[in-house]
Design an enzyme around this catalytic site. Structure first.
Site, PDB file in Angstrom:
ATOM      1  N   HIS A  83      11.076 -22.703  11.251  1.00 54.40           N
ATOM      2  CA  HIS A  83      10.132 -23.321  12.193  1.00 54.40           C
ATOM      3  C   HIS A  83       8.669 -23.188  11.793  1.00 54.40           C
ATOM      4  O   HIS A  83       7.872 -24.068  12.105  1.00 54.40           O
ATOM      5  CB  HIS A  83      10.317 -22.708  13.591  1.00 54.40           C
ATOM      6  CG  HIS A  83      11.594 -23.154  14.254  1.00 54.40           C
ATOM      7  ND1 HIS A  83      11.893 -22.864  15.563  1.00 54.40           N
ATOM      8  CD2 HIS A  83      12.646 -23.883  13.784  1.00 54.40           C
ATOM      9  CE1 HIS A  83      13.080 -23.393  15.884  1.00 54.40           C
ATOM     10  NE2 HIS A  83      13.550 -24.005  14.807  1.00 54.40           N
TER      11      HIS A  83
ATOM     12  N   ASP B 140       0.870  -1.179   0.000  1.00 58.84           N
ATOM     13  CA  ASP B 140       0.000   0.000   0.000  1.00 58.84           C
ATOM     14  C   ASP B 140       0.907   1.230   0.000  1.00 58.84           C
ATOM     15  O   ASP B 140       2.130   1.124  -0.187  1.00 58.84           O
ATOM     16  CB  ASP B 140      -0.983  -0.041   1.190  1.00 58.84           C
ATOM     17  CG  ASP B 140      -0.317   0.244   2.534  1.00 58.84           C
ATOM     18  OD1 ASP B 140       0.934   0.386   2.582  1.00 58.84           O
ATOM     19  OD2 ASP B 140      -1.045   0.322   3.545  1.00 58.84           O
TER      20      ASP B 140
ATOM     21  N   ARG C 255       7.697   1.922   7.134  1.00 62.89           N
ATOM     22  CA  ARG C 255       8.014   3.044   8.028  1.00 62.89           C
ATOM     23  C   ARG C 255       8.785   2.563   9.255  1.00 62.89           C
ATOM     24  O   ARG C 255       8.977   3.328  10.207  1.00 62.89           O
ATOM     25  CB  ARG C 255       6.715   3.754   8.451  1.00 62.89           C
ATOM     26  CG  ARG C 255       5.985   4.384   7.273  1.00 62.89           C
ATOM     27  CD  ARG C 255       4.617   4.921   7.651  1.00 62.89           C
ATOM     28  NE  ARG C 255       3.965   5.517   6.488  1.00 62.89           N
ATOM     29  CZ  ARG C 255       2.655   5.513   6.279  1.00 62.89           C
ATOM     30  NH1 ARG C 255       1.844   4.946   7.157  1.00 62.89           N
ATOM     31  NH2 ARG C 255       2.155   6.067   5.195  1.00 62.89           N
TER      32      ARG C 255
ATOM     33  N   ARG D 129       9.789 -32.023  13.806  1.00 62.87           N
ATOM     34  CA  ARG D 129       8.795 -31.669  14.832  1.00 62.87           C
ATOM     35  C   ARG D 129       8.064 -30.376  14.467  1.00 62.87           C
ATOM     36  O   ARG D 129       6.928 -30.155  14.902  1.00 62.87           O
ATOM     37  CB  ARG D 129       9.448 -31.553  16.211  1.00 62.87           C
ATOM     38  CG  ARG D 129      10.425 -30.397  16.370  1.00 62.87           C
ATOM     39  CD  ARG D 129      11.176 -30.491  17.701  1.00 62.87           C
ATOM     40  NE  ARG D 129      11.991 -29.323  17.968  1.00 62.87           N
ATOM     41  CZ  ARG D 129      13.179 -29.079  17.391  1.00 62.87           C
ATOM     42  NH1 ARG D 129      13.671 -29.927  16.488  1.00 62.87           N
ATOM     43  NH2 ARG D 129      13.873 -27.987  17.696  1.00 62.87           N
ATOM     44  N   HIS D 130       8.697 -29.556  13.652  1.00 60.78           N
ATOM     45  CA  HIS D 130       8.043 -28.297  13.255  1.00 60.78           C
ATOM     46  C   HIS D 130       6.915 -28.547  12.259  1.00 60.78           C
ATOM     47  O   HIS D 130       5.951 -27.789  12.214  1.00 60.78           O
ATOM     48  CB  HIS D 130       9.079 -27.317  12.698  1.00 60.78           C
ATOM     49  CG  HIS D 130      10.122 -26.997  13.713  1.00 60.78           C
ATOM     50  ND1 HIS D 130       9.834 -26.288  14.861  1.00 60.78           N
ATOM     51  CD2 HIS D 130      11.423 -27.343  13.796  1.00 60.78           C
ATOM     52  CE1 HIS D 130      10.926 -26.194  15.601  1.00 60.78           C
ATOM     53  NE2 HIS D 130      11.912 -26.833  14.972  1.00 60.78           N
TER      54      HIS D 130
ATOM     55  N   CYS E 160       3.466  -2.668   4.084  1.00 60.23           N
ATOM     56  CA  CYS E 160       2.619  -1.517   4.427  1.00 60.23           C
ATOM     57  C   CYS E 160       3.428  -0.641   5.377  1.00 60.23           C
ATOM     58  O   CYS E 160       4.653  -0.791   5.449  1.00 60.23           O
ATOM     59  CB  CYS E 160       1.267  -1.951   4.998  1.00 60.23           C
ATOM     60  SG  CYS E 160       1.313  -2.803   6.589  1.00 60.23           S
ATOM     61  N   GLY E 161       2.780   0.280   6.097  1.00 56.30           N
ATOM     62  CA  GLY E 161       3.547   1.173   6.960  1.00 56.30           C
ATOM     63  C   GLY E 161       4.277   0.417   8.061  1.00 56.30           C
ATOM     64  O   GLY E 161       5.457   0.646   8.323  1.00 56.30           O
ATOM     65  N   THR E 162       3.546  -0.483   8.718  1.00 55.01           N
ATOM     66  CA  THR E 162       4.115  -1.247   9.830  1.00 55.01           C
ATOM     67  C   THR E 162       4.357  -2.716   9.494  1.00 55.01           C
ATOM     68  O   THR E 162       5.055  -3.403  10.246  1.00 55.01           O
ATOM     69  CB  THR E 162       3.143  -1.237  11.026  1.00 55.01           C
ATOM     70  OG1 THR E 162       1.894  -1.791  10.571  1.00 55.01           O
ATOM     71  CG2 THR E 162       2.909   0.174  11.555  1.00 55.01           C
ATOM     72  N   GLY E 163       3.717  -3.208   8.465  1.00 59.42           N
ATOM     73  CA  GLY E 163       3.697  -4.650   8.159  1.00 59.42           C
ATOM     74  C   GLY E 163       2.568  -5.363   8.901  1.00 59.42           C
ATOM     75  O   GLY E 163       2.219  -6.495   8.565  1.00 59.42           O
TER      76      GLY E 163
ATOM     77  N   ARG F 212       3.861 -29.178  14.266  1.00 58.14           N
ATOM     78  CA  ARG F 212       3.322 -27.936  14.842  1.00 58.14           C
ATOM     79  C   ARG F 212       2.633 -27.078  13.777  1.00 58.14           C
ATOM     80  O   ARG F 212       1.581 -26.475  14.026  1.00 58.14           O
ATOM     81  CB  ARG F 212       4.458 -27.145  15.514  1.00 58.14           C
ATOM     82  CG  ARG F 212       4.963 -27.874  16.742  1.00 58.14           C
ATOM     83  CD  ARG F 212       6.308 -27.390  17.207  1.00 58.14           C
ATOM     84  NE  ARG F 212       6.795 -28.217  18.311  1.00 58.14           N
ATOM     85  CZ  ARG F 212       8.011 -28.176  18.799  1.00 58.14           C
ATOM     86  NH1 ARG F 212       8.901 -27.324  18.293  1.00 58.14           N
ATOM     87  NH2 ARG F 212       8.374 -28.950  19.791  1.00 58.14           N
TER      88      ARG F 212
ATOM     89  N   GLY G 231      -0.851  -4.471   9.487  1.00 60.04           N
ATOM     90  CA  GLY G 231      -2.158  -4.585   8.821  1.00 60.04           C
ATOM     91  C   GLY G 231      -2.116  -5.629   7.720  1.00 60.04           C
ATOM     92  O   GLY G 231      -3.027  -6.462   7.595  1.00 60.04           O
TER      93      GLY G 231
HETATM   94  C1  RB5 Z   1      -1.616   3.318   6.135  1.00 57.23           C
HETATM   95  O1  RB5 Z   1      -1.480   4.613   6.583  1.00 57.23           O
HETATM   96  C2  RB5 Z   1      -1.186   2.350   7.220  1.00 57.23           C
HETATM   97  O2  RB5 Z   1      -2.209   2.231   8.154  1.00 57.23           O
HETATM   98  C3  RB5 Z   1      -0.843   1.023   6.622  1.00 57.23           C
HETATM   99  O3  RB5 Z   1       0.195   1.179   5.715  1.00 57.23           O
HETATM  100  C4  RB5 Z   1      -0.361  -0.054   7.569  1.00 57.23           C
HETATM  101  O4  RB5 Z   1       0.680   0.396   8.373  1.00 57.23           O
HETATM  102  C5  RB5 Z   1      -1.392  -0.748   8.335  1.00 57.23           C
HETATM  103  O5  RB5 Z   1      -1.114  -1.622   9.175  1.00 57.23           O
END
Ligand code: RB5
Length: 145
Positions: free
Chosen positions: A97, A7, A108, A131-132, A64-67, A135, A69
């Site tokens: 694993h 995104d 970000r 074993r993995h 995405c911004g944080t990975g 699981r 979402g």
């Molecule tokens: C978009 O601003 C942001 O929410 C998206 O990239 C992501 O970080 C969501 O988890």
């Protein structure tokens, strides 16, 4: 063959990673976004993950911004084991694993150098099995309950 998508929060890092994949000679499909317009991350995660779950691609990369979402959306798709990684140890062990088939990165959160190292480990590390496997099988059975 792998598939990659992002995104707007992950667009710039995706561009860095596709350049890195080209440099390594790794074939990939880039499902966008191709310009930094706003896109809802589930709209990228769902088609990418369905294609991986159907076996059309070996692995998927979502940015995405944080990975986070992207990973939440990805793990709603049956057959997907998505892992957000911000360090090399996690990238290596989620392959060894968890047999993760989708890597999620935060554009970000991690810089391009670290992200490329994480991507390389994710692509180059085999699943350990043994074993993995038991699981992972138990984890995947949760999808049917
Ligand atoms: C978009 O601003 C942001 O929410 C998206 O990239 C992501 O970080 C969501 O988890």
């Amino acid at each position: 063959m792998i598939i990659i998508g992002a995104d707007q929060g992950g667009f710039l890092l995706k561009q860095e990673l596709t350049a890195h994949l080209k440099q390594r000679g790794i074939e990939f499909e880039d499902i966008g976004i191709h310009t930094p317009e706003s896109r809802d991350y589930p709209d990228i995660a769902e088609p990418l993950c369905r294609a991986v779950a159907e076996g059309k691609y070996e692995k998927g990369i979502l940015v995405c911004g944080t990975g986070i979402g992207m990973s939440m959306a990805a793990n709603k798709v049956h057959g997907i084991r998505a892992a957000v990684c911000g360090d090399c140890f996690s990238a290596r062990f989620t392959r060894l694993h968890n047999d993760a088939n989708v890597l999620c990165l935060g554009g970000r959160v991690v810089g391009p150098g670290l992200a490329a190292d994480i991507l390389d480990l994710f692509l180059d590390t085999p699943f350990e099995g043994g074993r993995h496997q038991r699981r992972v099988d138990k984890m995947m059975q949760l999808e049917n309950r």
